[in-house]
Design an enzyme around this catalytic site. Structure first.
Site, PDB file in Angstrom:
ATOM      1  N   GLU A   1      -1.617  28.517   7.786  1.00 42.31           N
ATOM      2  CA  GLU A   1      -1.648  29.769   7.018  1.00 42.31           C
ATOM      3  C   GLU A   1      -3.020  30.442   7.170  1.00 42.31           C
ATOM      4  OE1 GLU A   1      -0.515  29.405   2.931  1.00 42.31           O
ATOM      5  OE2 GLU A   1      -0.159  31.550   2.742  1.00 42.31           O
TER       6      GLU A   1
ATOM      7  N   HIS B   1       4.889  35.426   2.748  1.00 43.63           N
ATOM      8  CA  HIS B   1       5.142  35.871   1.358  1.00 43.63           C
ATOM      9  C   HIS B   1       4.922  37.373   1.167  1.00 43.63           C
ATOM     10  CE1 HIS B   1       0.877  34.844   1.009  1.00 43.63           C
ATOM     11  NE2 HIS B   1       1.104  33.563   0.829  1.00 43.63           N
TER      12      HIS B   1
ATOM     13  N   ALA C   1      -0.738  38.961  -1.322  1.00 48.63           N
ATOM     14  CA  ALA C   1      -1.880  38.948  -0.412  1.00 48.63           C
ATOM     15  C   ALA C   1      -1.775  40.008   0.684  1.00 48.63           C
ATOM     16  CB  ALA C   1      -2.086  37.552   0.195  1.00 48.63           C
TER      17      ALA C   1
ATOM     18  N   ARG D   1       2.502  57.311   0.158  1.00 48.59           N
ATOM     19  CA  ARG D   1       1.826  57.974   1.279  1.00 48.59           C
ATOM     20  C   ARG D   1       1.097  56.967   2.156  1.00 48.59           C
ATOM     21  NH1 ARG D   1       1.225  62.116  -2.438  1.00 48.59           N
ATOM     22  NH2 ARG D   1      -0.678  61.175  -3.227  1.00 48.59           N
TER      23      ARG D   1
ATOM     24  N   ASP E   1       9.731  32.964  -7.941  1.00 50.70           N
ATOM     25  CA  ASP E   1       9.440  32.146  -9.126  1.00 50.70           C
ATOM     26  C   ASP E   1       9.282  32.994 -10.381  1.00 50.70           C
ATOM     27  OD1 ASP E   1       7.035  33.365  -8.572  1.00 50.70           O
ATOM     28  OD2 ASP E   1       5.821  31.550  -8.676  1.00 50.70           O
ATOM     29  N   GLY E   2       9.476  34.303 -10.249  1.00 51.44           N
ATOM     30  CA  GLY E   2       9.348  35.182 -11.403  1.00 51.44           C
ATOM     31  C   GLY E   2       7.899  35.507 -11.743  1.00 51.44           C
TER      32      GLY E   2
ATOM     33  N   ASP F   1       6.100  28.004  -1.301  1.00 51.49           N
ATOM     34  CA  ASP F   1       4.627  28.068  -1.290  1.00 51.49           C
ATOM     35  C   ASP F   1       4.072  27.051  -2.298  1.00 51.49           C
ATOM     36  OD1 ASP F   1       2.163  28.964  -0.358  1.00 51.49           O
ATOM     37  OD2 ASP F   1       2.100  30.720  -1.653  1.00 51.49           O
TER      38      ASP F   1
ATOM     39  N   ALA G   1      -2.573  30.815  -6.959  1.00 48.66           N
ATOM     40  CA  ALA G   1      -2.899  29.840  -5.915  1.00 48.66           C
ATOM     41  C   ALA G   1      -1.681  28.986  -5.608  1.00 48.66           C
ATOM     42  CB  ALA G   1      -4.055  28.964  -6.378  1.00 48.66           C
ATOM     43  N   GLY G   2      -0.775  29.541  -4.802  1.00 49.27           N
ATOM     44  CA  GLY G   2       0.450  28.796  -4.536  1.00 49.27           C
ATOM     45  C   GLY G   2       1.299  28.760  -5.791  1.00 49.27           C
TER      46      GLY G   2
HETATM   47 ZN   LIG Z   1       0.869  29.380   1.274  1.00 51.95          ZN
END
Ligand SMILES: [Zn+2]
EC number: 3.5.1.25
Length: 377
Positions: free
Chosen positions: A122, A209, A213, A220, A241-242, A267, A302-303
């Site tokens: 990643e 994902h 990120a 526009r 995961d909501g 993730d 973080a994940g």
């Molecule tokens: Zn990841």
């Protein structure tokens, strides 16, 4: 050895039917409608779906994939197996090159055993501005020569590399990866719309994902989200995961990409299956509070602590997917991304007997890998 599962609600991409299936030597040899012709194990009218395929997973049960301890990596695979994942790609967050090389070489061993379906880098070829939980001091400019060394360490088991398309050297590195049979994914990127299109033209075919990120969708400044969603060559990963993505935005992506270009991923990080507390993601300190993993410094997500069964259930309940579409985004489409759709990803004659028995409430009751129960229903 032959086993028949009877009284099942079998879910295939084509629909749900009441019937039975026979397994011999780890493979599905018959799929029938109605009552089984001979004796069989009744699953009592429960759903039987294909095992889930998770192409982006950092660990679980206290173990992370970049680990010196392969026992911990096995624990992580086993935890996700109990939640219905029968195929796992191990994702590595950014680390120094020598650590990534060692991790790839160690994980290649688990790929050779058949426990993992591949390795995903990643990092480190991602954008500082969008690095999320990756250590910003360890990021690097994409380099085909350097990536070649990483691929070599993985002994042919590196399946995917995430690259920020706007970085110098990104397009050459994407071309090189694809030329080596490795999936190039665009993610952790600050690219604009045009830069993302250039990455796709160079061969990138997965969105790491989607939404997370990367710059948001703007009317526009459509950015990477629109470029990735709009292109038939790209399959988009979604963390359902909501927390990572609002259900309305997830539905929007799914409406555009459809079940053939959408994959559910976890993730998941090491805290998955363990509960709240303090953990590490690579070298970064992470605190899990109420199931949500965030960096101690700065508070970036973080994940996740997601498992595929939960992502699957949410897709039906919160997103409104049909069961056949949900099995497609949880199994068949990720299998196709990995080039494994002829062997796994759906309930069909000739495919591996990777199966999950789900209750009427879509909770995991049983898991079978290659014809062997790892959780008895
Ligand atoms: Zn990841």
């Amino acid at each position: 050895m032959s086993l028949t599962l009877a009284d099942a609600r079998i879910v295939t991409p084509a629909g749900v039917h009441e019937g039975w299936l026979t397994i011999e030597d780890g493979r599905i040899t018959h799929v029938g409608h109605g009552s089984a012709p001979g004796p069989g194990l009744s699953v009592g009218g429960r759903y039987v779906v294909p095992g889930f395929v998770d192409i982006h997973n950092h660990g679980g049960a206290g173990g992370s994939f970049p680990t010196g301890d392969l026992g911990k990596a096995r624990d992580a695979v086993a935890l996700h197996r109990r939640h219905g994942t029968t195929t796992t790609v191990a994702s590595l967050v950014t680390d120094p090159l020598d650590s990534l090389t060692r991790a790839a070489s160690a994980l290649a061993e688990l790929c050779e055993e058949g426990l993992l379906a591949g390795i995903h880098f990643e990092g480190p070829y991602i954008a500082k501005a969008r690095c999320g939980a990756h250590d910003p001091t360890l990021l690097r400019e994409p380099s085909p020569r350097e990536l070649a060394e990483l691929l070599k360490a993985g002994r042919g088991h590196v399946r995917m590399v995430t690259i920020a398309a706007e970085l110098p050297g990104a397009l050459d590195t994407i071309r090189m990866a694809v030329g080596e049979g490795v999936i190039a994914a665009i993610g952790h990127s600050d690219a604009d719309y045009e830069q993302t299109i250039a990455g796709i033209e160079a061969g990138a075919s997965v969105a790491t994902h989607l939404y997370n990120a990367m710059p948001p969708l703007g009317h526009r400044a459509p950015g990477p989200v629109a470029a990735l969603l709009d292109d038939e060559r790209v399959t988009v990963e979604l963390i359902n995961d909501g927390v990572h993505v609002h259900p309305a935005m997830l539905r929007l992506a799914y409406e555009v990409a459809g079940p053939g270009r959408t994959v559910l991923i976890t993730d998941a990080m090491s805290a998955t299956g363990l509960g709240d507390g303090d953990y590490l993601l690579g070298s970064m300190r992470v605190r899990v509070d109420d199931g949500v993993a965030r960096l101690v410094e700065g508070g970036s997500i973080a994940g996740s602590t997601l498992t595929m069964d939960v992502a699957f259930r949410r897709s039906v309940r919160e997103v409104g997917m049909s069961l056949p579409d949900a099995v497609q985004v949880a199994s068949l489409t990720p299998a196709r991304v990995l080039g494994l759709a002829d062997r796994i990803g759906s309930i069909a004659v000739g495919k591996a007997a990777d199966l999950v028995v789900l209750s009427a409430a879509l909770e995991v009751d049983g898991v079978m890998k290659d014809g062997v129960w790892t959780t008895e229903p």
